[in-house]
Design an enzyme around this catalytic site. Structure first.
Site, PDB file in Angstrom:
ATOM      1  N   GLU A 151       0.818  -1.200   0.000  1.00  0.00           N
ATOM      2  CA  GLU A 151       0.000   0.000   0.000  1.00  0.00           C
ATOM      3  C   GLU A 151       0.857   1.256   0.000  1.00  0.00           C
ATOM      4  OE1 GLU A 151      -1.964  -0.952   3.942  1.00  0.00           O
ATOM      5  OE2 GLU A 151      -2.118   1.210   4.005  1.00  0.00           O
TER       6      GLU A 151
ATOM      7  N   SER B  41      12.211   7.225  14.429  1.00  0.00           N
ATOM      8  CA  SER B  41      10.986   6.998  15.209  1.00  0.00           C
ATOM      9  C   SER B  41      11.392   6.772  16.653  1.00  0.00           C
ATOM     10  CB  SER B  41      10.253   5.771  14.669  1.00  0.00           C
ATOM     11  OG  SER B  41       9.881   5.996  13.339  1.00  0.00           O
ATOM     12  N   LEU B  42      11.114   7.752  17.474  1.00  0.00           N
ATOM     13  CA  LEU B  42      11.583   7.708  18.864  1.00  0.00           C
ATOM     14  C   LEU B  42      10.503   7.119  19.775  1.00  0.00           C
ATOM     15  CD1 LEU B  42      14.337   8.531  19.777  1.00  0.00           C
ATOM     16  CD2 LEU B  42      13.490  10.821  20.225  1.00  0.00           C
ATOM     17  N   HIS B  43       9.393   7.799  19.875  1.00  0.00           N
ATOM     18  CA  HIS B  43       8.199   7.340  20.619  1.00  0.00           C
ATOM     19  C   HIS B  43       8.400   7.137  22.114  1.00  0.00           C
ATOM     20  CE1 HIS B  43       6.735   7.083  16.638  1.00  0.00           C
ATOM     21  NE2 HIS B  43       7.156   5.865  16.364  1.00  0.00           N
TER      22      HIS B  43
ATOM     23  N   GLY C  22       6.982  -1.464   6.446  1.00  0.00           N
ATOM     24  CA  GLY C  22       8.357  -1.962   6.350  1.00  0.00           C
ATOM     25  C   GLY C  22       9.371  -1.080   7.042  1.00  0.00           C
ATOM     26  N   GLU C  23      10.526  -1.666   7.334  1.00  0.00           N
ATOM     27  CA  GLU C  23      11.640  -0.905   7.897  1.00  0.00           C
ATOM     28  C   GLU C  23      12.665  -0.735   6.773  1.00  0.00           C
ATOM     29  OE1 GLU C  23      12.740   0.930  10.415  1.00  0.00           O
ATOM     30  OE2 GLU C  23      14.641   0.965   9.328  1.00  0.00           O
TER      31      GLU C  23
ATOM     32  N   CYS D 160       3.759   8.453   0.043  1.00  0.00           N
ATOM     33  CA  CYS D 160       4.340   7.645   1.115  1.00  0.00           C
ATOM     34  C   CYS D 160       4.408   6.206   0.614  1.00  0.00           C
ATOM     35  CB  CYS D 160       3.458   7.753   2.362  1.00  0.00           C
ATOM     36  SG  CYS D 160       3.982   6.661   3.693  1.00  0.00           S
TER      37      CYS D 160
ATOM     38  N   CYS E 246       6.949  -3.347  16.388  1.00  0.00           N
ATOM     39  CA  CYS E 246       6.504  -2.218  17.213  1.00  0.00           C
ATOM     40  C   CYS E 246       5.057  -2.472  17.664  1.00  0.00           C
ATOM     41  CB  CYS E 246       6.606  -0.898  16.444  1.00  0.00           C
ATOM     42  SG  CYS E 246       8.295  -0.495  15.970  1.00  0.00           S
TER      43      CYS E 246
ATOM     44  N   ASN F 286      -2.429   6.788  15.755  1.00  0.00           N
ATOM     45  CA  ASN F 286      -3.565   6.375  14.959  1.00  0.00           C
ATOM     46  C   ASN F 286      -4.030   5.034  15.520  1.00  0.00           C
ATOM     47  OD1 ASN F 286      -5.291   6.336  12.702  1.00  0.00           O
ATOM     48  ND2 ASN F 286      -3.668   7.259  11.477  1.00  0.00           N
TER      49      ASN F 286
ATOM     50  N   CYS G 133      -0.525   3.259   8.934  1.00  0.00           N
ATOM     51  CA  CYS G 133       0.236   2.438   7.990  1.00  0.00           C
ATOM     52  C   CYS G 133      -0.129   0.975   8.115  1.00  0.00           C
ATOM     53  CB  CYS G 133       1.738   2.523   8.243  1.00  0.00           C
ATOM     54  SG  CYS G 133       2.271   3.864   9.272  1.00  0.00           S
TER      55      CYS G 133
ATOM     56  N   SER H   9      12.424   7.029   6.952  1.00  0.00           N
ATOM     57  CA  SER H   9      12.129   6.906   8.381  1.00  0.00           C
ATOM     58  C   SER H   9      12.574   5.543   8.901  1.00  0.00           C
ATOM     59  CB  SER H   9      10.620   7.085   8.574  1.00  0.00           C
ATOM     60  OG  SER H   9      10.260   6.881   9.918  1.00  0.00           O
TER      61      SER H   9
ATOM     62  N   CYS I  10       6.566  -6.472   7.951  1.00  0.00           N
ATOM     63  CA  CYS I  10       7.691  -5.913   8.701  1.00  0.00           C
ATOM     64  C   CYS I  10       7.992  -6.855   9.856  1.00  0.00           C
ATOM     65  CB  CYS I  10       7.298  -4.533   9.240  1.00  0.00           C
ATOM     66  SG  CYS I  10       8.616  -3.689  10.154  1.00  0.00           S
TER      67      CYS I  10
ATOM     68  N   CYS J 180       1.845  -0.699  15.898  1.00  0.00           N
ATOM     69  CA  CYS J 180       1.851  -0.566  14.436  1.00  0.00           C
ATOM     70  C   CYS J 180       1.135  -1.720  13.753  1.00  0.00           C
ATOM     71  CB  CYS J 180       3.303  -0.483  13.956  1.00  0.00           C
ATOM     72  SG  CYS J 180       3.445  -0.302  12.174  1.00  0.00           S
TER      73      CYS J 180
HETATM   74  N1  SAH Z   1       9.820   1.382   9.921  1.00  0.00           N
HETATM   75  C1  SAH Z   1      10.013   2.778   9.774  1.00  0.00           C
HETATM   76  C2  SAH Z   1       9.104   3.436   8.764  1.00  0.00           C
HETATM   77  C3  SAH Z   1       7.668   3.021   8.701  1.00  0.00           C
HETATM   78  S1  SAH Z   1       6.573   3.550   9.959  1.00  0.00           S
HETATM   79  C4  SAH Z   1       9.936   3.460  11.113  1.00  0.00           C
HETATM   80  O1  SAH Z   1       9.691   2.783  12.108  1.00  0.00           O
HETATM   81  O2  SAH Z   1      10.190   4.640  11.198  1.00  0.00           O
HETATM   82  C5  SAH Z   1       6.412   5.297   9.797  1.00  0.00           C
HETATM   83  C6  SAH Z   1       6.093   5.982  11.125  1.00  0.00           C
HETATM   84  O3  SAH Z   1       4.753   5.689  11.546  1.00  0.00           O
HETATM   85  C7  SAH Z   1       6.992   5.531  12.254  1.00  0.00           C
HETATM   86  O4  SAH Z   1       7.351   6.648  13.029  1.00  0.00           O
HETATM   87  C8  SAH Z   1       6.089   4.611  13.025  1.00  0.00           C
HETATM   88  O5  SAH Z   1       6.535   4.428  14.346  1.00  0.00           O
HETATM   89  C9  SAH Z   1       4.778   5.329  12.913  1.00  0.00           C
HETATM   90  N2  SAH Z   1       3.590   4.547  13.239  1.00  0.00           N
HETATM   91  C10 SAH Z   1       3.392   3.220  13.141  1.00  0.00           C
HETATM   92  N3  SAH Z   1       2.155   2.888  13.555  1.00  0.00           N
HETATM   93  C11 SAH Z   1       1.559   4.042  13.897  1.00  0.00           C
HETATM   94  C12 SAH Z   1       0.274   4.358  14.405  1.00  0.00           C
HETATM   95  N4  SAH Z   1      -0.637   3.416  14.626  1.00  0.00           N
HETATM   96  N5  SAH Z   1      -0.001   5.649  14.638  1.00  0.00           N
HETATM   97  C13 SAH Z   1       0.912   6.620  14.423  1.00  0.00           C
HETATM   98  N6  SAH Z   1       2.135   6.385  13.942  1.00  0.00           N
HETATM   99  C14 SAH Z   1       2.468   5.107  13.690  1.00  0.00           C
END
Ligand code: SAH
Length: 352
Positions: free
Chosen positions: A98, A220-222, A165-166, A111, A122, A296, A339, A197, A118, A125
């Site tokens: 997608e 992606s820190l979080h 994907g990463e 995007c 996480c 999300n 995503c 990313s 993946c 996700c």
């Molecule tokens: N694997 C890479 C790129 C894909 S995800 C990464 O981790 O950065 C792109 C971004 O969306 C990342 O910051 C990821 O942590 C975030 N993401 C994944 N699921 C999400 C969700 N449910 N809501 C908001 N952001 C999300």
């Protein structure tokens, strides 16, 4: 990982120089390579048959020697709120990817996905729910941009590698994709308009710094402590925040490109005043921009966003400490926003 017809070369993943060598190898003039390359990457041809100036003979030779990546669109969803479009594409082996098209004042942004599924795991996700199926080829990343350009009839100016994907787990193919996408003989998308990313594969971030590319790297820190990150992102057990901050500093040193920190706000998990203070501590040490993203919600995971007001308060706390920060506008909320959700649902339907 092979995907298309394994006996044939994937022509859309070849750089111009490789194609020139290949043309010579099959007894064709080298200028044919440039013609074919332009058909693929500039005119976005869907098959060899459209390459009218290379002649029927060479078209046939190409069909025998090469596989040609061209996507069929399986599903399109358009947001009634902001015009964002989500595309689900079918790959040659029956897998699905997608991609998302977003219209901004500064241009059209796509995007793209870098893998089918993946394996990073996480917790919040949707893309990782079914694990990793396979890596995408350079041609399959390009074709997401090309197919969308054909379907919308509009030029794409920005590309973000933030779909399923990463990207740094598919490093070689992603770097090749970036070179082809920004090549002057192809679509020639500006490197400065591209963001990759990562969830934080520190050694690969360092490797990317050496590629001589002027792209933006987003981390992606979080979570702003190792403990918190480890609860949300298994990869954090492999690479500590200290290692990641070092890799970020190195990326800036080598490329001069300011980094982006992505921080998804999850109510009661990482959105307290203490979290903001620690995040500010990390961000201030680097030349970076913080992007706050209200999480999300994904049905299977249970994380939820706080209120808009709470997000603004979190932002203010960072601003007071001198951090550059924005709250990301949510696009396509009404169309399986997060995503991987579209593909995940599609596959679930297929299985049941
Ligand atoms: N694997 C890479 C790129 C894909 S995800 C990464 O981790 O950065 C792109 C971004 O969306 C990342 O910051 C990821 O942590 C975030 N993401 C994944 N699921 C999400 C969700 N449910 N809501 C908001 N952001 C999300």
């Amino acid at each position: 990982m092979g995907t298309l017809d394994d006996k044939k070369k994937d022509i859309k993943s070849m750089e111009l120089k490789e194609l020139e060598e290949d043309m010579a190898a099959i007894g064709e003039k080298t200028f044919r390579a440039k013609q074919i390359y332009e058909w693929m990457h500039e005119k976005l041809a869907e098959d060899f048959g459209q390459m009218t100036n290379i002649g029927k003979g060479l078209q046939e030779k190409c069909r025998e020697r090469y596989s040609y990546t061209s996507f069929q669109v399986a599903q399109v969803q358009e947001s009634a709120l902001d015009g964002t479009k989500k595309f689900l594409f079918g790959l040659a082996d029956g897998n699905m990817v997608e991609s998302v098209w977003m219209k901004y004042k500064h241009g059209n942004s796509v995007c793209i996905s870098s893998q089918v599924g993946c394996r990073m795991g996480c917790k919040f996700c949707a893309s990782t729910l079914d694990g990793l199926e396979r890596n995408l080829l350079p041609s399959e990343m390009l074709e997401q941009v090309y197919a969308i350009t054909r379907l919308t009839g509009e030029r794409v100016s920005h590309v973000v590698v933030m779909g399923t994907g990463e990207p740094l787990d598919n490093y070689g193919n992603v770097v090749k994709f970036l070179r082809l996408l920004t090549d002057g003989n192809g679509l020639h998308i500006s490197q400065r308009n591209i963001t990759v990313s990562t969830c934080g594969l520190a050694p690969k971030m360092r490797a990317l710094a050496e590629e001589g590319l002027q792209i933006t790297l987003a981390l992606s820190l979080h979570g702003a402590t190792d403990e918190k990150r480890q609860k949300l992102m298994p990869v954090a057990k492999q690479y500590s925040l200290a290692e990641l901050m070092d890799a970020c500093a190195y990326y800036f040193e080598r490329t001069g490109r300011r980094l982006t920190f992505e921080y998804s706000l999850m109510a009661g998990v990482n959105d307290g005043a203490g979290d903001a203070a620690r995040l500010a501590g990390l961000a201030r040490g680097l030349n970076c921009h913080v992007n706050l993203i209200p999480i999300n919600p994904v049905k299977e995971t249970g994380f939820r966003p706080g209120t808009r007001k709470e997000a603004m308060q979190f932002q203010e706390l960072l601003e007071k400490k001198g951090v550059h920060v924005t709250v990301r506008r949510e696009m396509g909320r009404d169309i399986d926003g997060a995503c991987g959700q579209l593909r995940h649902r599609h596959m679930k339907r297929g299985r049941s």
